[in-house]
Write a protein that holds these residues in place. Structure first.
Motif, mmCIF file in Angstrom:
data_model
loop_
_atom_site.group_PDB
_atom_site.id
_atom_site.type_symbol
_atom_site.label_atom_id
_atom_site.label_comp_id
_atom_site.label_asym_id
_atom_site.label_seq_id
_atom_site.Cartn_x
_atom_site.Cartn_y
_atom_site.Cartn_z
ATOM 1 N N UNK A 64 0.828 -1.209 0.000
ATOM 2 C CA UNK A 64 0.000 0.000 0.000
ATOM 3 C C UNK A 64 0.859 1.254 0.000
ATOM 4 N N UNK A 65 1.916 1.233 0.800
ATOM 5 C CA UNK A 65 2.749 2.425 0.916
ATOM 6 C C UNK A 65 3.664 2.620 -0.276
ATOM 7 N N UNK A 66 4.343 1.554 -0.704
ATOM 8 C CA UNK A 66 5.426 1.709 -1.674
ATOM 9 C C UNK A 66 5.070 1.263 -3.085
ATOM 10 N N UNK A 67 4.115 0.343 -3.229
ATOM 11 C CA UNK A 67 3.826 -0.261 -4.523
ATOM 12 C C UNK A 67 4.563 -1.569 -4.741
ATOM 13 N N UNK A 68 5.535 -1.902 -3.891
ATOM 14 C CA UNK A 68 6.312 -3.128 -4.040
ATOM 15 C C UNK A 68 5.471 -4.331 -3.608
ATOM 16 N N UNK A 69 5.406 -5.362 -4.469
ATOM 17 C CA UNK A 69 4.519 -6.499 -4.223
ATOM 18 C C UNK A 69 5.249 -7.794 -3.878
ATOM 19 N N UNK A 70 6.569 -7.744 -3.707
ATOM 20 C CA UNK A 70 7.309 -8.960 -3.403
ATOM 21 C C UNK A 70 6.928 -9.561 -2.063
ATOM 22 N N UNK A 71 7.312 -10.823 -1.862
ATOM 23 C CA UNK A 71 6.926 -11.541 -0.649
ATOM 24 C C UNK A 71 7.911 -11.369 0.487
ATOM 25 N N UNK A 72 8.946 -10.585 0.307
ATOM 26 C CA UNK A 72 9.919 -10.328 1.370
ATOM 27 C C UNK A 72 10.472 -8.922 1.194
ATOM 28 N N UNK A 73 10.710 -8.253 2.322
ATOM 29 C CA UNK A 73 11.241 -6.909 2.288
ATOM 30 C C UNK A 73 10.573 -6.037 3.326
ATOM 31 N N UNK A 74 11.019 -4.797 3.418
ATOM 32 C CA UNK A 74 10.424 -3.845 4.347
ATOM 33 C C UNK A 74 10.844 -2.441 3.935
ATOM 34 N N UNK A 75 10.146 -1.460 4.466
ATOM 35 C CA UNK A 75 10.482 -0.066 4.201
ATOM 36 C C UNK A 75 10.883 0.608 5.505
ATOM 37 N N UNK A 76 11.784 1.567 5.395
ATOM 38 C CA UNK A 76 12.177 2.390 6.537
ATOM 39 C C UNK A 76 12.018 3.839 6.109
ATOM 40 N N UNK A 77 11.129 4.542 6.807
ATOM 41 C CA UNK A 77 10.789 5.920 6.440
ATOM 42 C C UNK A 77 11.347 6.877 7.478
ATOM 43 N N UNK A 78 12.256 7.754 7.052
ATOM 44 C CA UNK A 78 12.730 8.834 7.908
ATOM 45 C C UNK A 78 12.037 10.122 7.455
ATOM 46 N N UNK A 79 12.440 11.237 8.057
ATOM 47 C CA UNK A 79 11.821 12.516 7.672
ATOM 48 C C UNK A 79 12.162 12.917 6.239
ATOM 49 N N UNK A 80 13.292 12.363 5.700
ATOM 50 C CA UNK A 80 13.686 12.793 4.353
ATOM 51 C C UNK A 80 14.106 11.652 3.417
ATOM 52 N N UNK A 81 14.155 10.404 3.901
ATOM 53 C CA UNK A 81 14.540 9.268 3.071
ATOM 54 C C UNK A 81 13.544 8.136 3.314
#
Length: 599
Positions: A55-72
């Motif tokens: 939902x957040x990134x558009x990435x649909x793979x079965x493994x992974x994660x996102x890390x959101x900072x204030x600018x990255x």
């Protein structure tokens, strides 16, 4: 059709969602937020309502994660998804090669002392949080558990899955759940542990001989359970999901609404067994807040589930014969139709599912079929959509990775096929991949050897060519359960000793971005190795091949094979003809006979 081809995410949706999330982070006093792929059950495959990373990134793979900072905003993906992620996320998201780039190192690079990193404690394991906290503390960075920040922003979030659970027949399970509970309860008594908390749906499904339909392609029931040392079980699930299995469960397994799980945890007396590698951090926090001692140990279902009993193994063999016949009919059809030039990737996927459905035993596909023609074959977990569908052309390779869910077993097979003359270097790479698969298939090894010890056998032929692949060589497979099952696997990072009854995939590959992909996959089962005359009196294990489908002889460079490799291929093809020939029609049998001819 089980498989659909609609586009399920758009890169352009990511930036406004990212901006909204950052506003929510500011309101919560967070400098950074970790958004994992996993759900509250720590599953690799998640229900649509839990696809927060997508939902957040558009990435649909079965493994992974996102890390959101204030600018990255980093999107961490492993080698299977590095081509895919670039086409699925907007420029505001930065792909990060993981695990080569360590999360803690990335955070200390992008944050300063005093920074606060937020996370939902239901979506991260005890071990993951403890390891990360230990690495961040010296840098003065704090981890803070808190409410999920994605869910309030997700306006059109799908509803949770509603299908009821079902009983798994004893003729397929091979052991009554009362005996399983008694066996595991004894292990708890022997360890002085009054109870174990179970949070993995496939563990609970195995223990209680139940299945579900909460996750597409994987017949697992989303639930939690507490197993006591007297073999009684409390089962926690959403209302209505357990109604039809109450009689199957019997009086020693009582069902409760899932919202009572936290209260039940708080009422336990320790030491309570909890698997830090799979239990959500929230469970640990609830137990410790109640003053309950925790015994950190592996999920008691994990290894018993991995080691299939004789009935489950016989079911796996039957499922693979059935699935092998469907695959052979598909390959015969493909060999006739592909050179005509009228096929597309979607047409190939639809045809393959049709052959499996014709068995009248298919419950579902075991994962979304990967069908990559030409350059799409180099995308390791490629999923064809209406937007990406392309023709299958002469002069290229077609990679098809697929599987079926049958009541008696789960299948997973990959074949790479030449359509017309193969591309340059393709046969050389194909032969090396096949040699690696043969090395695993022929392996004999002492008891106690892990998948990490064996992984290099599959890579060595490619290494001699200066080539490799960025995924494990094999994963565990369940018995009408998850197509990806732990803890067993063939991987450099695996430290789990292989044992009799474990089923694994054997799938080396090679991928040339923009050109082609090659993967060859059979499923194998761990067995006691036959004694060898003149050998030491040593307890050895070996592999039994479960998959019987021919390789593409047009891609095999026979002069590169050793005599033993050539003999193995000829043995395998002769056995395939023997096993599958009686199960196909006359026209397909003619094709199969030619495909299985001796080298």
């Amino acid at each position: 059709m089980f498989q659909t081809f609609e586009v399920t995410s758009r890169p352009e949706q990511g930036p406004p969602r990212l901006a909204a999330l950052r506003r929510a982070m500011v309101e919560q006093g967070l400098d950074t937020l970790i958004v994992p792929r996993e759900d509250a059950f720590q599953g690799e495959y998640v229900a649509p309502c839990d696809e927060r990373l997508k939902w957040l990134t558009g990435f649909t793979g079965s493994a992974g994660f996102a890390v959101v900072t204030r600018d990255v905003a980093g999107v961490f993906v492993d080698g299977r998804y590095r081509v895919q992620v670039c086409s699925q996320v907007a420029p505001e998201f930065t792909p990060v090669n993981w695990p080569e780039v360590n999360l803690a190192d990335w955070l200390t690079k992008h944050l300063t002392s005093g920074a606060v990193v937020g996370f939902d404690p239901w979506l991260h394991t005890v071990k993951a949080i403890a390891d990360l906290e230990a690495k961040l503390a010296p840098a003065g960075i704090t981890l803070r558990p808190g409410p999920n920040l994605i869910d309030p922003l997700w306006e059109d979030r799908p509803a949770p899955p509603k299908p009821p659970f079902s009983a798994y027949p004893i003729e397929n399970a091979g052991e009554p759940h009362a005996e399983k509970r008694a066996r595991l309860a004894k292990s708890l008594r022997d360890a002085g542990q009054p109870a174990a908390v179970l949070t993995l749906p496939d563990s609970i499904a195995w223990l209680l001989n139940i299945r579900g339909a909460d996750i597409e392609r994987n017949p697992v029931p989303q639930c939690y359970a507490i197993l006591y040392d007297d073999a009684k079980v409390l089962l926690f699930a959403h209302p209505g999901k357990t109604d039809v299995i109450v009689q199957h469960l019997g009086p020693d397994v009582t069902t409760h609404p899932i919202d009572q799980f936290e209260a039940a945890l708080a009422g336990l007396f320790g030491p309570v067994r909890l698997d830090p590698a799979s239990a959500p951090e929230a469970v640990r926090a609830i137990l410790e807040a109640a003053g309950t001692d925790i015994a950190r140990a592996q999920d008691p279902c994990s290894l018993p589930k991995a080691c299939k009993n004789p009935v489950e193994l016989e079911g796996a063999r039957a499922a693979h014969l059935r699935d092998g016949a469907a695959m052979v009919q598909f390959l015969a059809w493909l060999d006739a139709e592909a050179p005509k030039g009228g096929l597309t990737e979607i047409a190939v996927v639809e045809a393959l599912e049709g052959f499996r459905r014709a068995t009248n035993a298919l419950r579902d596909i075991s994962f979304e079929t990967i069908c990559g023609a030409g350059e799409h074959g180099a995308i390791v977990h490629y999923r064809v959509t209406e937007d990406t569908d392309r023709p299958v052309r002469n002069g290229e390779l077609l990679l098809v990775d697929s599987g079926g869910q049958y009541l008696d077993g789960t299948t997973d097979i990959t074949r790479t096929i030449a359509v017309g003359p193969p591309p340059e270097d393709a046969a050389e790479s194909y032969t090396a991949v096949l040699q690696g698969m043969i090395a695993i298939s022929r392996a004999r090894f002492p008891r106690g050897v892990t998948g990490g010890h064996l992984d290099s056998l599959a890579r060595f032929p490619l290494w001699t060519l200066g080539r490799d692949y960025d995924h494990g060589t094999g994963h565990g497979v369940g018995a009408y359960l998850s197509v990806h099952e732990g803890p067993q696997r063939l991987s450099r990072i695996s430290d789990v000793p292989l044992d009799e009854g474990m089923i694994l995939s054997n799938e080396p590959g090679y991928y040339r971005e923009g050109a082609f992909g090659i993967r060859i996959e059979n499923l194998i089962a761990v067995i006691a190795a036959p004694k060898i005359s003149g050998g030491d009196d040593r307890d050895m294990l070996a592999f039994e091949t479960l998959t019987w489908v021919p390789f593409d002889r047009r891609l095999i460079l026979t002069d590169r094979l050793s005599p033993q490799e050539r003999d193995w291929i000829n043995w395998y093809h002769a056995a395939t003809l023997q096993h599958i020939g009686p199960r196909v029609d006359d026209a397909t049998l003619i094709w199969l006979t030619q495909a299985c001819a001796a080298l």
